[in-house]
Design an enzyme around this catalytic site. Structure first.
Site: not given
Length: 226
Positions: A44, A46, A62, A70, A73, A128, A170, A196
């Site tokens: 998850q 990035v 993700h 862009c 394009c 871009c 979680s 948790g």
């Protein structure tokens, strides 16, 4: 809104980009090298730290914050090059705000920093270089949809797995929880390492209430000794 994001991202990136893999990342690399992670590693996160550590079978659920795309394009470029373009196009803004090299007030999980309206005002956002279109980080933001191609790759990885190991999540967002639900439906055992409650606790075969880095650091030590 776009100006706000890139202003906050500019400050945060100076520090976020220096992050290094930890023991958990290195332990997963070692497990993969020994054939224990064959189906794939779904993340998850990035930040790209799994790949930086050496993981070969990563599925970035993700997206990646170190890439820019862009909306017009589809051209992709590096976040590092975007940082340099922001710096070059905003010399006056950086001087007036004093943000160049400033410590972020609050560094968030996706690498941006809290700024006030006065600090944001005046930033010029590059377009871009190919088509002049709008640029965005190559990530799926909260509330967005994960590309179907990525979902199908992750589903195939779960289907091919002997066990689903959930580390430090979680699973509150459905984009990740659905793979635990798929594993349960396919009778694939689920082990969870997390502090948790998680959304998949009722589906788990085994659950370890512990800091994921501590557990994986122990795994790495055993692998090194073996």
């Amino acid at each position: 809104m776009r100006t706000r994001y890139w202003a906050r991202s500019f400050v945060g990136w100076e520090f976020f980009s220096r992050a290094q893999p930890n023991a958990a990342h290195r332990a997963l690399v070692a497990l993969e090298a020994r054939g224990h992670i064959c189906a794939g590693l779904i993340t998850q996160n990035v930040d790209g730290l799994h790949q930086a550590a050496g993981s070969k079978s990563c599925i970035d659920l993700h997206g990646r914050i170190d890439a820019v795309e862009c909306l017009g394009c589809g051209h992709r470029s590096s976040r590092a090059s975007m940082q340099e373009r922001l710096r070059k196009d905003n010399a006056a803004w950086l001087q007036s705000t004093g943000l160049l090299g400033a410590l972020p007030v609050e560094l968030r999980a996706d690498g941006d920093s809290q700024l006030n309206d006065e600090q944001i005002r005046g930033l010029r956002v590059p377009a871009c270089e190919v088509c002049g279109g709008i640029l965005k980080p190559a990530v799926t933001f909260f509330g967005g949809s994960v590309p179907n191609e990525v979902v199908q790759r992750a589903r195939a990885a779960v289907l091919a797995a002997d066990c689903l190991l959930v580390i430090g999540s979680s699973l509150q967002v459905f984009s990740a929880f659905r793979f635990a639900r798929q594993a349960a439906q396919e009778k694939v055992p689920i082990a969870i390492i997390n502090i948790g409650e998680t959304r998949a606790d009722d589906l788990a075969t085994m659950r370890i209430e512990c800091d994921a880095v501590d557990v994986m650091e122990g795994v790495l030590s055993r692998i090194i000794r073996s």
